[in-house]
Design a protein around this motif. Structure first.
Motif, PDB file in Angstrom:
ATOM      1  N   UNK A 155      -4.506 -24.796  55.534  1.00 47.24           N
ATOM      2  CA  UNK A 155      -3.218 -24.767  54.832  1.00 47.24           C
ATOM      3  C   UNK A 155      -3.289 -23.854  53.606  1.00 47.24           C
ATOM      4  N   UNK A 156      -4.427 -23.874  52.896  1.00 49.89           N
ATOM      5  CA  UNK A 156      -4.582 -23.003  51.723  1.00 49.89           C
ATOM      6  C   UNK A 156      -4.417 -21.543  52.147  1.00 49.89           C
ATOM      7  N   UNK A 157      -5.066 -21.153  53.261  1.00 53.99           N
ATOM      8  CA  UNK A 157      -4.959 -19.778  53.752  1.00 53.99           C
ATOM      9  C   UNK A 157      -3.520 -19.452  54.135  1.00 53.99           C
ATOM     10  N   UNK A 158      -2.866 -20.384  54.808  1.00 51.51           N
ATOM     11  CA  UNK A 158      -1.473 -20.184  55.231  1.00 51.51           C
ATOM     12  C   UNK A 158      -0.540 -20.022  54.045  1.00 51.51           C
ATOM     13  N   UNK A 159      -0.793 -20.795  52.982  1.00 47.03           N
ATOM     14  CA  UNK A 159       0.065 -20.731  51.793  1.00 47.03           C
ATOM     15  C   UNK A 159      -0.177 -19.444  51.011  1.00 47.03           C
ATOM     16  N   UNK A 160      -1.452 -19.024  50.900  1.00 48.46           N
ATOM     17  CA  UNK A 160      -1.758 -17.786  50.171  1.00 48.46           C
ATOM     18  C   UNK A 160      -1.054 -16.608  50.829  1.00 48.46           C
ATOM     19  N   UNK A 161      -1.002 -16.650  52.165  1.00 53.42           N
ATOM     20  CA  UNK A 161      -0.372 -15.563  52.928  1.00 53.42           C
ATOM     21  C   UNK A 161       1.149 -15.566  52.739  1.00 53.42           C
ATOM     22  N   UNK A 162       1.743 -16.753  52.809  1.00 55.48           N
ATOM     23  CA  UNK A 162       3.205 -16.848  52.795  1.00 55.48           C
ATOM     24  C   UNK A 162       3.800 -16.902  51.393  1.00 55.48           C
ATOM     25  N   UNK A 163       3.074 -17.510  50.468  1.00 56.13           N
ATOM     26  CA  UNK A 163       3.618 -17.704  49.116  1.00 56.13           C
ATOM     27  C   UNK A 163       2.516 -17.441  48.087  1.00 56.13           C
ATOM     28  N   UNK A 164       2.150 -16.161  47.894  1.00 58.67           N
ATOM     29  CA  UNK A 164       1.001 -15.830  47.040  1.00 58.67           C
ATOM     30  C   UNK A 164       1.156 -16.295  45.584  1.00 58.67           C
ATOM     31  N   UNK A 165       2.380 -16.526  45.128  1.00 54.42           N
ATOM     32  CA  UNK A 165       2.590 -16.935  43.736  1.00 54.42           C
ATOM     33  C   UNK A 165       2.409 -18.443  43.518  1.00 54.42           C
ATOM     34  N   UNK A 166       2.356 -19.187  44.596  1.00 52.36           N
ATOM     35  CA  UNK A 166       2.242 -20.646  44.466  1.00 52.36           C
ATOM     36  C   UNK A 166       0.774 -21.027  44.268  1.00 52.36           C
ATOM     37  N   UNK A 167       0.521 -21.879  43.248  1.00 53.47           N
ATOM     38  CA  UNK A 167      -0.826 -22.350  42.963  1.00 53.47           C
ATOM     39  C   UNK A 167      -1.209 -23.376  44.027  1.00 53.47           C
ATOM     40  N   UNK A 168      -2.369 -23.186  44.641  1.00 60.49           N
ATOM     41  CA  UNK A 168      -2.847 -24.158  45.637  1.00 60.49           C
ATOM     42  C   UNK A 168      -4.096 -24.813  45.078  1.00 60.49           C
ATOM     43  N   UNK A 169      -4.084 -26.142  44.984  1.00 60.39           N
ATOM     44  CA  UNK A 169      -5.228 -26.848  44.403  1.00 60.39           C
ATOM     45  C   UNK A 169      -5.755 -27.905  45.362  1.00 60.39           C
ATOM     46  N   UNK A 170      -6.992 -28.295  45.109  1.00 63.33           N
ATOM     47  CA  UNK A 170      -7.648 -29.330  45.910  1.00 63.33           C
ATOM     48  C   UNK A 170      -8.158 -30.376  44.930  1.00 63.33           C
ATOM     49  N   UNK A 171      -8.148 -31.648  45.341  1.00 62.95           N
ATOM     50  CA  UNK A 171      -8.670 -32.713  44.500  1.00 62.95           C
ATOM     51  C   UNK A 171     -10.105 -32.389  44.103  1.00 62.95           C
ATOM     52  N   UNK A 172     -10.475 -32.718  42.874  1.00 61.25           N
ATOM     53  CA  UNK A 172     -11.838 -32.499  42.412  1.00 61.25           C
ATOM     54  C   UNK A 172     -12.786 -33.366  43.227  1.00 61.25           C
ATOM     55  N   UNK A 173     -14.047 -32.933  43.281  1.00 56.67           N
ATOM     56  CA  UNK A 173     -15.025 -33.763  43.987  1.00 56.67           C
ATOM     57  C   UNK A 173     -15.252 -35.030  43.175  1.00 56.67           C
ATOM     58  N   UNK A 174     -15.962 -35.976  43.735  1.00 55.10           N
ATOM     59  CA  UNK A 174     -16.146 -37.254  43.060  1.00 55.10           C
ATOM     60  C   UNK A 174     -15.623 -38.361  43.939  1.00 55.10           C
ATOM     61  N   UNK A 175     -14.763 -37.969  44.899  1.00 52.92           N
ATOM     62  CA  UNK A 175     -14.324 -38.957  45.880  1.00 52.92           C
ATOM     63  C   UNK A 175     -15.479 -39.168  46.849  1.00 52.92           C
ATOM     64  N   UNK A 176     -15.651 -40.374  47.338  1.00 49.63           N
ATOM     65  CA  UNK A 176     -16.739 -40.612  48.300  1.00 49.63           C
ATOM     66  C   UNK A 176     -16.554 -39.747  49.543  1.00 49.63           C
ATOM     67  N   UNK A 177     -17.541 -38.888  49.826  1.00 50.73           N
ATOM     68  CA  UNK A 177     -17.430 -37.974  50.959  1.00 50.73           C
ATOM     69  C   UNK A 177     -17.414 -38.762  52.268  1.00 50.73           C
ATOM     70  N   UNK A 178     -16.521 -38.373  53.160  1.00 46.19           N
ATOM     71  CA  UNK A 178     -16.433 -39.028  54.460  1.00 46.19           C
ATOM     72  C   UNK A 178     -15.501 -40.227  54.457  1.00 46.19           C
ATOM     73  N   UNK A 179     -15.048 -40.618  53.265  1.00 42.99           N
ATOM     74  CA  UNK A 179     -14.168 -41.791  53.185  1.00 42.99           C
ATOM     75  C   UNK A 179     -12.712 -41.351  53.230  1.00 42.99           C
ATOM     76  N   UNK A 180     -11.834 -42.268  53.546  1.00 37.88           N
ATOM     77  CA  UNK A 180     -10.416 -41.976  53.539  1.00 37.88           C
ATOM     78  C   UNK A 180      -9.853 -42.221  52.151  1.00 37.88           C
ATOM     79  N   UNK A 181      -8.815 -41.426  51.837  1.00 39.41           N
ATOM     80  CA  UNK A 181      -8.140 -41.555  50.554  1.00 39.41           C
ATOM     81  C   UNK A 181      -7.704 -42.994  50.289  1.00 39.41           C
ATOM     82  N   UNK A 182      -7.248 -43.667  51.345  1.00 42.94           N
ATOM     83  CA  UNK A 182      -6.693 -45.004  51.148  1.00 42.94           C
ATOM     84  C   UNK A 182      -7.727 -46.017  50.658  1.00 42.94           C
ATOM     85  N   UNK A 183      -9.019 -45.678  50.755  1.00 45.58           N
ATOM     86  CA  UNK A 183     -10.047 -46.596  50.265  1.00 45.58           C
ATOM     87  C   UNK A 183     -10.545 -46.219  48.865  1.00 45.58           C
TER      88      UNK A 183
END
Ligand SMILES: [Zn+2]
Length: 199
Positions: A155-183
């Motif tokens: 999605x980041x690649x798709x957004x950079x291509x279609x809307x280069x002015x829009x900031x695309x961010x990802x949650x910082x690490x620190x979340x338990x890897x492999x776990x679901x957000x809901x937990x």
């Protein structure tokens, strides 16, 4: 082994996630012992959600009616969209109290091995929302799993291509890897949101 209606109930209950055959039996016998009104309240609640709850026409979150409560709330910031995999992932982000923008629910994560391709998710709808203007940032809050990461990258690649002015961010690490957000607990998730980085 059981009368047909009992067997039917056991079979249906055993289709629920995390419910094995023995638990399904235990639940079925519990329902058989329960007063008719209480047991039928469960049946009614299931019927009610299936009849009344659909997907929001804007963000694909669960909605009673055309729009979910978040899209219908004029106080929510329309310049930020938080992208999550499932409607259940909206709840933990809301619980952090750190996020005041809108959402976009993909309906899953990319997983070629399971046959989940970009067109199976609500990705085109996200691009359309971003391209219609007014969006300054898209926060990719897919799960910190292999499929969630792959989805975020796609999605980041798709957004950079279609809307280069829009900031695309990802949650910082620190979340338990492999776990679901809901937990994730709200403090950890809140920190991950606050420390989000451009991708
Ligand atoms: Zn919505």
């Amino acid at each position: 082994m059981y009368a047909a209606p009992v067997q039917r109930l056991v079979t249906e209950l055993s289709k629920l996630p995390g419910v094995g055959g023995r638990t399904a039996q235990r639940l079925a016998f519990h329902i058989l012992r329960t007063a008719p009104d209480d047991a039928l309240a469960l049946a009614d609640a299931i019927r009610d959600v299936k009849e009344k709850i659909g997907l929001c026409e804007v963000c694909f979150n669960l909605a009673e009616g055309a729009r979910c409560t978040i899209c219908a709330d004029a106080r929510r910031d329309t310049s930020v969209i938080c992208v999550v995999e499932e409607p259940g992932d909206v709840i933990p982000v809301e619980r952090t109290g750190e996020y005041h923008g809108r959402y976009h629910v993909l309906g899953g994560a990319l997983s070629p091995i399971d046959g989940v391709e970009p067109e199976d998710l609500k990705i085109a709808g996200l691009y359309a929302r971003v391209q219609s203007g007014g969006v300054e940032e898209v926060v990719l809050a897919t799960n910190p799993t292999t499929t969630g990461e792959a989805t975020a990258l796609h999605i980041a690649a798709g957004l950079h291509e279609r809307a280069p002015d829009v900031r695309v961010t990802r949650l910082a690490s620190g979340l338990p890897v492999g776990a679901d957000l809901e937990y994730a607990d709200e403090v950890t998730l809140g920190k991950a949101l606050a420390g989000r980085r451009a991708v």
